[in-house]
Design an enzyme around this catalytic site. Structure first.
Site, short mmCIF file in Angstrom:
data_model
loop_
_atom_site.label_atom_id
_atom_site.label_comp_id
_atom_site.label_asym_id
_atom_site.label_seq_id
_atom_site.Cartn_x
_atom_site.Cartn_y
_atom_site.Cartn_z
N GLN A 136 10.29 -22.44 12.64
CA GLN A 136 9.29 -23.35 13.21
C GLN A 136 9.44 -24.73 12.56
O GLN A 136 8.80 -25.68 12.97
CB GLN A 136 7.88 -22.81 12.95
CG GLN A 136 7.63 -21.44 13.58
CD GLN A 136 6.33 -20.83 13.07
OE1 GLN A 136 5.27 -21.01 13.67
NE2 GLN A 136 6.43 -20.11 11.96
N ASN A 137 10.26 -24.79 11.53
CA ASN A 137 10.40 -26.03 10.76
C ASN A 137 11.27 -27.04 11.51
O ASN A 137 12.17 -26.67 12.27
CB ASN A 137 11.00 -25.75 9.38
CG ASN A 137 10.10 -24.84 8.55
OD1 ASN A 137 8.90 -24.72 8.85
ND2 ASN A 137 10.64 -24.17 7.56
N HIS A 156 10.52 -25.41 17.27
CA HIS A 156 9.66 -26.59 17.43
C HIS A 156 10.44 -27.89 17.37
O HIS A 156 9.87 -28.95 17.12
CB HIS A 156 8.54 -26.57 16.37
CG HIS A 156 7.59 -25.43 16.59
ND1 HIS A 156 6.72 -24.98 15.62
CD2 HIS A 156 7.40 -24.62 17.67
CE1 HIS A 156 6.03 -23.95 16.10
NE2 HIS A 156 6.42 -23.71 17.34
N CYS A 177 18.32 -47.44 27.86
CA CYS A 177 17.80 -47.64 29.22
C CYS A 177 16.48 -48.41 29.21
O CYS A 177 15.91 -48.72 30.24
CB CYS A 177 17.61 -46.28 29.91
SG CYS A 177 16.10 -45.43 29.42
N THR A 183 5.00 -18.56 6.76
CA THR A 183 4.30 -19.04 7.95
C THR A 183 2.90 -18.46 8.00
O THR A 183 2.67 -17.31 7.63
CB THR A 183 5.07 -18.71 9.25
OG1 THR A 183 4.32 -19.25 10.37
CG2 THR A 183 5.27 -17.22 9.46
N ASN A 243 4.81 -14.29 1.68
CA ASN A 243 3.78 -15.33 1.69
C ASN A 243 2.86 -15.05 0.50
O ASN A 243 2.47 -13.91 0.30
CB ASN A 243 2.97 -15.24 3.00
CG ASN A 243 2.14 -16.49 3.25
OD1 ASN A 243 1.53 -17.03 2.33
ND2 ASN A 243 2.14 -16.97 4.49
N PRO A 244 2.54 -16.11 -0.28
CA PRO A 244 1.63 -15.84 -1.40
C PRO A 244 0.25 -15.37 -0.93
O PRO A 244 -0.49 -14.72 -1.66
CB PRO A 244 1.52 -17.20 -2.12
CG PRO A 244 2.38 -18.16 -1.41
CD PRO A 244 2.97 -17.50 -0.23
N GLU A 245 -0.07 -15.73 0.33
CA GLU A 245 -1.38 -15.35 0.87
C GLU A 245 -1.28 -14.39 2.04
O GLU A 245 -0.25 -14.34 2.72
CB GLU A 245 -2.12 -16.62 1.35
CG GLU A 245 -2.51 -17.56 0.22
CD GLU A 245 -2.98 -18.91 0.77
OE1 GLU A 245 -2.95 -19.89 0.00
OE2 GLU A 245 -3.33 -19.00 1.96
N ALA A 283 8.57 -18.07 -1.63
CA ALA A 283 9.76 -17.75 -0.83
C ALA A 283 10.98 -17.50 -1.71
O ALA A 283 11.63 -16.44 -1.61
CB ALA A 283 10.03 -18.92 0.13
N1 APR Z 1 6.48 -19.68 -0.39
C1 APR Z 1 6.13 -18.97 0.73
N2 APR Z 1 5.06 -19.27 1.51
C2 APR Z 1 4.32 -20.33 1.13
C3 APR Z 1 4.62 -21.13 -0.01
C4 APR Z 1 5.75 -20.75 -0.78
N3 APR Z 1 6.10 -21.43 -1.89
N4 APR Z 1 3.66 -22.11 -0.10
C5 APR Z 1 2.83 -21.95 0.95
N5 APR Z 1 3.21 -20.87 1.69
C6 APR Z 1 2.59 -20.33 2.91
C7 APR Z 1 1.12 -20.58 3.05
O1 APR Z 1 0.36 -19.52 2.47
C8 APR Z 1 0.95 -20.58 4.59
O2 APR Z 1 0.65 -19.28 5.07
O3 APR Z 1 3.20 -21.01 3.99
C9 APR Z 1 2.32 -21.01 5.11
C10 APR Z 1 2.33 -22.40 5.73
O4 APR Z 1 1.52 -22.36 6.88
P1 APR Z 1 1.46 -23.64 7.82
O5 APR Z 1 1.27 -24.87 7.01
O6 APR Z 1 0.49 -23.30 8.94
O7 APR Z 1 2.95 -23.75 8.43
P2 APR Z 1 3.57 -22.97 9.66
O8 APR Z 1 3.10 -21.55 9.71
O9 APR Z 1 5.03 -23.20 9.61
O10 APR Z 1 2.97 -23.78 10.92
C11 APR Z 1 3.41 -23.39 12.20
O11 APR Z 1 2.13 -25.21 13.16
O12 APR Z 1 1.51 -27.42 13.00
C12 APR Z 1 2.33 -26.55 13.67
O13 APR Z 1 4.39 -27.03 14.68
C13 APR Z 1 3.77 -26.91 13.42
O14 APR Z 1 5.69 -25.48 13.03
C14 APR Z 1 4.33 -25.72 12.67
C15 APR Z 1 3.41 -24.59 13.11
#
Ligand code: APR
Length: 225
Positions: free
Chosen positions: A89-90, A107, A136, A174, A199-201, A217
């Site tokens: 998604q990055n 994305h 253009c 994510t 994911n830490p959470e 990660a």
């Molecule tokens: N290692 C692993 N996970 C981590 C770390 C880390 N060091 N630090 C934070 N996280 C986790 C957070 O707990 C969170 O669940 O990464 C996640 C980031 O979530 P978001 O900021 O919502 O990112 P993402 O899920 O990629 O967003 C999806 O939303 O805004 C749109 O298009 C944008 O692609 C993006 C989409």
């Protein structure tokens, strides 16, 4: 313990948390981009139609910040995983800079622009971008899937095909709250693949995964390598 070497068709499904350790802010949670910037002002077609210069200022600043960041160990472990497919998604391009070859950018990319007029799409690494206009004469727009944009059907198909064939899906960093991307891990589960959430959470999708690894990660991927 799940070891990458025990699987032959691996998909890494990645989000902003993977790039957090490279110094790139996530979108949600502490210090998240959307806590500072209202996406309706900076990252949707309506905002661009209203004030393309303001949207470009925001994206030029993101390009500048991302270009100063390096892939981290998590990106490198993923890139070193033979035959793996990355569905990300990055938009930061760090997977490709780490050496990943098979990358599906759900994305879009900060490093591609498309013309709002003649629809041409081109790579562009300039920070800041030298011309915000196409030859253009129409405005160039970042080739990013903004909120309310539809995902490119071919991209979604490529992601779905890879996930439908995988024997291991590793979701990394994510929040699992943005659809249709967040639906993709379900495909792997439906196919009986082993699914891991790094994911830490906890996330709303944690219950979907056969394994959850609560940590960063690079640390969790290091344990799996
Ligand atoms: N290692 C692993 N996970 C981590 C770390 C880390 N060091 N630090 C934070 N996280 C986790 C957070 O707990 C969170 O669940 O990464 C996640 C980031 O979530 P978001 O900021 O919502 O990112 P993402 O899920 O990629 O967003 C999806 O939303 O805004 C749109 O298009 C944008 O692609 C993006 C989409």
């Amino acid at each position: 313990m799940i070891r990458l070497k025990d699987f032959s068709r691996i998909v890494f499904f990645t989000g902003a948390g993977l790039s957090a350790e490279s110094g790139i802010p996530t979108y949600r949670g502490k210090g998240g981009i959307w806590a500072k910037y209202d996406y309706e002002e900076y990252a949707c077609q309506r905002a661009f139609d209203r004030d393309p210069g303001k949207v470009w200022d925001f994206h030029d600043e993101r390009r500048r910040r991302v270009s100063a960041c390096e892939p981290n160990e998590g990106h490198r472990i993923i890139a070193a995983t033979e035959g793996a497919v990355v569905v990300t998604q990055n938009i930061d391009g760090l997977h490709q800079r780490a050496g990943s070859k098979a990358v599906v950018e759900l994305h879009g990319s900060l490093w591609r622009v498309r013309c709002a007029g003649c629809r041409t799409v081109a790579g562009n690494l300039e920070t800041p971008i030298r011309s915000r206009r196409c030859a253009c004469g129409a405005w160039l727009r970042p080739d990013i899937v903004w909120f309310e944009d539809a995902l490119d059907p071919a991209t979604v198909r490529a992601a779905g095909d890879a996930i439908a064939k995988c024997d291991l899906l590793v979701s990394v960093g994510t929040s699992g709250v943005v659809y249709p991307a967040a639906d993709l891990p379900r495909l792997a589960l439906a196919r009986g693949a082993v699914t891991v959430e790094i994911n830490p959470e906890e996330t709303p999708l944690s219950g979907l995964y056969t394994h959850c690894m609560r940590g960063s990660a690079s640390e969790m991927l290091r344990r799996m390598a």
